[in-house]
Scaffold this motif. Structure first.
Motif, PDB file in Angstrom:
ATOM      1  N   ARG A 102       0.841  -1.208   0.000  1.00 24.54           N
ATOM      2  CA  ARG A 102       0.000   0.000   0.000  1.00 24.54           C
ATOM      3  C   ARG A 102       0.873   1.255   0.000  1.00 24.54           C
ATOM      4  O   ARG A 102       0.612   2.204  -0.733  1.00 24.54           O
ATOM      5  CB  ARG A 102      -0.934   0.008   1.219  1.00 24.54           C
ATOM      6  N   THR A 103       1.904   1.259   0.821  1.00 22.72           N
ATOM      7  CA  THR A 103       2.827   2.393   0.897  1.00 22.72           C
ATOM      8  C   THR A 103       3.533   2.605  -0.438  1.00 22.72           C
ATOM      9  O   THR A 103       3.663   3.742  -0.907  1.00 22.72           O
ATOM     10  CB  THR A 103       3.861   2.162   2.022  1.00 22.72           C
ATOM     11  N   CYS A 104       3.972   1.522  -1.063  1.00 24.51           N
ATOM     12  CA  CYS A 104       4.646   1.615  -2.364  1.00 24.51           C
ATOM     13  C   CYS A 104       3.717   2.217  -3.407  1.00 24.51           C
ATOM     14  O   CYS A 104       4.154   3.020  -4.241  1.00 24.51           O
ATOM     15  CB  CYS A 104       5.123   0.244  -2.820  1.00 24.51           C
ATOM     16  N   ARG A 105       2.450   1.846  -3.354  1.00 18.92           N
ATOM     17  CA  ARG A 105       1.489   2.383  -4.316  1.00 18.92           C
ATOM     18  C   ARG A 105       1.380   3.897  -4.155  1.00 18.92           C
ATOM     19  O   ARG A 105       1.387   4.643  -5.129  1.00 18.92           O
ATOM     20  CB  ARG A 105       0.128   1.726  -4.125  1.00 18.92           C
ATOM     21  N   VAL A 106       1.292   4.363  -2.913  1.00 20.46           N
ATOM     22  CA  VAL A 106       1.176   5.802  -2.644  1.00 20.46           C
ATOM     23  C   VAL A 106       2.428   6.537  -3.136  1.00 20.46           C
ATOM     24  O   VAL A 106       2.336   7.614  -3.722  1.00 20.46           O
ATOM     25  CB  VAL A 106       0.944   6.053  -1.133  1.00 20.46           C
ATOM     26  N   ARG A 107       3.605   5.931  -2.907  1.00 29.12           N
ATOM     27  CA  ARG A 107       4.861   6.567  -3.327  1.00 29.12           C
ATOM     28  C   ARG A 107       5.087   6.466  -4.827  1.00 29.12           C
ATOM     29  O   ARG A 107       5.931   7.157  -5.377  1.00 29.12           O
ATOM     30  CB  ARG A 107       6.054   5.903  -2.622  1.00 29.12           C
ATOM     31  N   GLY A 108       4.381   5.551  -5.491  1.00 28.92           N
ATOM     32  CA  GLY A 108       4.585   5.355  -6.919  1.00 28.92           C
ATOM     33  C   GLY A 108       5.785   4.484  -7.243  1.00 28.92           C
ATOM     34  O   GLY A 108       6.311   4.522  -8.357  1.00 28.92           O
ATOM     35  N   ASP A 109       6.210   3.645  -6.284  1.00 30.99           N
ATOM     36  CA  ASP A 109       7.346   2.744  -6.521  1.00 30.99           C
ATOM     37  C   ASP A 109       6.978   1.696  -7.566  1.00 30.99           C
ATOM     38  O   ASP A 109       5.842   1.247  -7.634  1.00 30.99           O
ATOM     39  CB  ASP A 109       7.739   2.021  -5.225  1.00 30.99           C
ATOM     40  N   ARG A 110       7.944   1.302  -8.345  1.00 33.69           N
ATOM     41  CA  ARG A 110       7.740   0.270  -9.375  1.00 33.69           C
ATOM     42  C   ARG A 110       8.299  -1.093  -8.969  1.00 33.69           C
ATOM     43  O   ARG A 110       7.967  -2.101  -9.567  1.00 33.69           O
ATOM     44  CB  ARG A 110       8.367   0.702 -10.690  1.00 33.69           C
ATOM     45  N   THR A 111       9.160  -1.099  -7.946  1.00 27.87           N
ATOM     46  CA  THR A 111       9.797  -2.340  -7.507  1.00 27.87           C
ATOM     47  C   THR A 111       9.971  -2.294  -5.997  1.00 27.87           C
ATOM     48  O   THR A 111      10.215  -1.236  -5.433  1.00 27.87           O
ATOM     49  CB  THR A 111      11.181  -2.507  -8.167  1.00 27.87           C
ATOM     50  N   LEU A 112       9.857  -3.447  -5.360  1.00 25.82           N
ATOM     51  CA  LEU A 112      10.109  -3.590  -3.927  1.00 25.82           C
ATOM     52  C   LEU A 112      10.980  -4.817  -3.723  1.00 25.82           C
ATOM     53  O   LEU A 112      10.678  -5.890  -4.259  1.00 25.82           O
ATOM     54  CB  LEU A 112       8.784  -3.764  -3.171  1.00 25.82           C
ATOM     55  N   LEU A 113      12.048  -4.672  -2.962  1.00 28.16           N
ATOM     56  CA  LEU A 113      12.897  -5.803  -2.603  1.00 28.16           C
ATOM     57  C   LEU A 113      12.402  -6.345  -1.271  1.00 28.16           C
ATOM     58  O   LEU A 113      12.421  -5.637  -0.257  1.00 28.16           O
ATOM     59  CB  LEU A 113      14.357  -5.379  -2.494  1.00 28.16           C
ATOM     60  N   VAL A 114      11.903  -7.587  -1.266  1.00 31.61           N
ATOM     61  CA  VAL A 114      11.361  -8.223  -0.067  1.00 31.61           C
ATOM     62  C   VAL A 114      12.369  -9.253   0.413  1.00 31.61           C
ATOM     63  O   VAL A 114      12.617 -10.257  -0.269  1.00 31.61           O
ATOM     64  CB  VAL A 114       9.998  -8.883  -0.357  1.00 31.61           C
ATOM     65  N   GLY A 135      -1.480 -14.426  -5.240  1.00 28.02           N
ATOM     66  CA  GLY A 135      -2.898 -14.394  -4.940  1.00 28.02           C
ATOM     67  C   GLY A 135      -3.586 -13.080  -5.247  1.00 28.02           C
ATOM     68  O   GLY A 135      -2.969 -12.072  -5.605  1.00 28.02           O
ATOM     69  N   ALA A 136      -4.901 -13.101  -5.061  1.00 27.40           N
ATOM     70  CA  ALA A 136      -5.753 -11.957  -5.406  1.00 27.40           C
ATOM     71  C   ALA A 136      -5.443 -10.724  -4.576  1.00 27.40           C
ATOM     72  O   ALA A 136      -5.464  -9.601  -5.092  1.00 27.40           O
ATOM     73  CB  ALA A 136      -7.222 -12.349  -5.240  1.00 27.40           C
ATOM     74  N   GLU A 137      -5.173 -10.891  -3.282  1.00 28.02           N
ATOM     75  CA  GLU A 137      -4.911  -9.724  -2.439  1.00 28.02           C
ATOM     76  C   GLU A 137      -3.667  -8.975  -2.899  1.00 28.02           C
ATOM     77  O   GLU A 137      -3.669  -7.750  -3.023  1.00 28.02           O
ATOM     78  CB  GLU A 137      -4.768 -10.132  -0.976  1.00 28.02           C
ATOM     79  N   ALA A 138      -2.599  -9.716  -3.177  1.00 24.72           N
ATOM     80  CA  ALA A 138      -1.355  -9.073  -3.641  1.00 24.72           C
ATOM     81  C   ALA A 138      -1.572  -8.400  -4.991  1.00 24.72           C
ATOM     82  O   ALA A 138      -1.081  -7.288  -5.225  1.00 24.72           O
ATOM     83  CB  ALA A 138      -0.231 -10.097  -3.722  1.00 24.72           C
ATOM     84  N   ARG A 139      -2.293  -9.055  -5.877  1.00 26.75           N
ATOM     85  CA  ARG A 139      -2.578  -8.461  -7.198  1.00 26.75           C
ATOM     86  C   ARG A 139      -3.374  -7.162  -7.044  1.00 26.75           C
ATOM     87  O   ARG A 139      -3.110  -6.175  -7.714  1.00 26.75           O
ATOM     88  CB  ARG A 139      -3.345  -9.446  -8.083  1.00 26.75           C
ATOM     89  N   ALA A 140      -4.354  -7.174  -6.141  1.00 31.29           N
ATOM     90  CA  ALA A 140      -5.155  -5.980  -5.901  1.00 31.29           C
ATOM     91  C   ALA A 140      -4.313  -4.838  -5.334  1.00 31.29           C
ATOM     92  O   ALA A 140      -4.614  -3.666  -5.552  1.00 31.29           O
ATOM     93  CB  ALA A 140      -6.308  -6.303  -4.961  1.00 31.29           C
ATOM     94  N   LEU A 141      -3.244  -5.186  -4.629  1.00 34.08           N
ATOM     95  CA  LEU A 141      -2.353  -4.177  -4.058  1.00 34.08           C
ATOM     96  C   LEU A 141      -1.243  -3.771  -5.019  1.00 34.08           C
ATOM     97  O   LEU A 141      -0.369  -2.992  -4.655  1.00 34.08           O
ATOM     98  CB  LEU A 141      -1.758  -4.693  -2.742  1.00 34.08           C
ATOM     99  N   GLY A 142      -1.260  -4.328  -6.238  1.00 36.35           N
ATOM    100  CA  GLY A 142      -0.330  -3.876  -7.262  1.00 36.35           C
ATOM    101  C   GLY A 142       0.848  -4.778  -7.568  1.00 36.35           C
ATOM    102  O   GLY A 142       1.693  -4.430  -8.384  1.00 36.35           O
ATOM    103  N   ALA A 143       0.929  -5.951  -6.938  1.00 33.62           N
ATOM    104  CA  ALA A 143       2.030  -6.872  -7.239  1.00 33.62           C
ATOM    105  C   ALA A 143       1.769  -7.514  -8.602  1.00 33.62           C
ATOM    106  O   ALA A 143       0.747  -8.152  -8.810  1.00 33.62           O
ATOM    107  CB  ALA A 143       2.144  -7.949  -6.169  1.00 33.62           C
ATOM    108  N   LEU A 144       2.689  -7.314  -9.539  1.00 33.75           N
ATOM    109  CA  LEU A 144       2.527  -7.853 -10.893  1.00 33.75           C
ATOM    110  C   LEU A 144       3.303  -9.146 -11.101  1.00 33.75           C
ATOM    111  O   LEU A 144       2.817 -10.068 -11.735  1.00 33.75           O
ATOM    112  CB  LEU A 144       3.003  -6.826 -11.922  1.00 33.75           C
ATOM    113  N   ALA A 145       4.534  -9.188 -10.589  1.00 32.80           N
ATOM    114  CA  ALA A 145       5.409 -10.347 -10.798  1.00 32.80           C
ATOM    115  C   ALA A 145       6.532 -10.280  -9.773  1.00 32.80           C
ATOM    116  O   ALA A 145       6.778  -9.237  -9.172  1.00 32.80           O
ATOM    117  CB  ALA A 145       5.982 -10.329 -12.213  1.00 32.80           C
ATOM    118  N   LEU A 159       5.907  -3.875  -9.391  1.00 30.48           N
ATOM    119  CA  LEU A 159       4.643  -3.295  -8.949  1.00 30.48           C
ATOM    120  C   LEU A 159       3.959  -2.521 -10.056  1.00 30.48           C
ATOM    121  O   LEU A 159       4.620  -1.907 -10.906  1.00 30.48           O
ATOM    122  CB  LEU A 159       4.901  -2.343  -7.771  1.00 30.48           C
ATOM    123  N   ALA A 160       2.638  -2.517 -10.017  1.00 34.72           N
ATOM    124  CA  ALA A 160       1.863  -1.680 -10.931  1.00 34.72           C
ATOM    125  C   ALA A 160       2.094  -0.233 -10.545  1.00 34.72           C
ATOM    126  O   ALA A 160       2.347   0.088  -9.388  1.00 34.72           O
ATOM    127  CB  ALA A 160       0.383  -2.031 -10.823  1.00 34.72           C
TER     128      ALA A 160
END
Length: 102
Positions: A31-43, A68-78, A92-93
Motif C-alpha cells: 500500500r505504501t509503495c502504491r502511494v509513493r509510486g514505486d515500481r519495484t520492492l525488494l522483499v 494471490g488476489a490480495e497481492a494483485r489488488a495491491l499492485g504486485a505484478l510479478a 509493482l503496478a
C-alpha cells in the motif's frame, strides 16, 4: 548486502518474522509503495534454513501470497528470486501503467 543492484530499491525485511505477521507487513508495504509510486520492492525473506526444521517456510508463503488476489489488488505484478534466494524482487503496478494499457 542482499542485492548489489538495490541502491534505489525500497526494501522490506521480513527475515525471521512469523509468516502471518510477515504477510500483514507485506500488504501494508505494498500500500505504501502504491502511494509513493514505486515500481519495484525488494522483499527480504532469508533463504529459510535458520528454523528448527531447516526448511524454507517464510519464502514459500510470501511467494504464494504474491500470486494471490490480495497481492494483485495491491499492485504486485510479478516477482523473481534474487540474492541467492534470500530475497524477492517484486514488480509493482504504477498509476501511469493504467493510462498506457488499452
Amino acid at each position: 548486502d542482499w542485492n548489489d543492484n538495490a541502491n534505489s530499491l525500497p526494501e522490506l525485511d521480513l527475515h525471521g518474522m512469523p509468516p502471518e505477521r510477515a504477510l500483514r507487513r507485506l500488504a501494508s508495504e505494498l500500500r505504501t509503495c502504491r502511494v509513493r509510486g514505486d515500481r519495484t520492492l525488494l522483499v527480504i525473506t532469508g533463504r529459510g534454513y535458520g528454523n528448527r526444521l531447516q526448511k524454507p517456510i517464510l519464502r514459500g508463503r510470501v511467494e504464494a501470497w504474491l500470486e494471490g488476489a490480495e497481492a494483485r489488488a495491491l499492485g504486485a505484478l510479478a516477482w523473481t528470486r534474487t540474492a541467492k534466494g534470500g530475497a524477492l524482487e517484486v514488480r509493482l503496478a504504477h498509476p501511469d501503467d493504467a493510462r498506457h494499457s488499452g
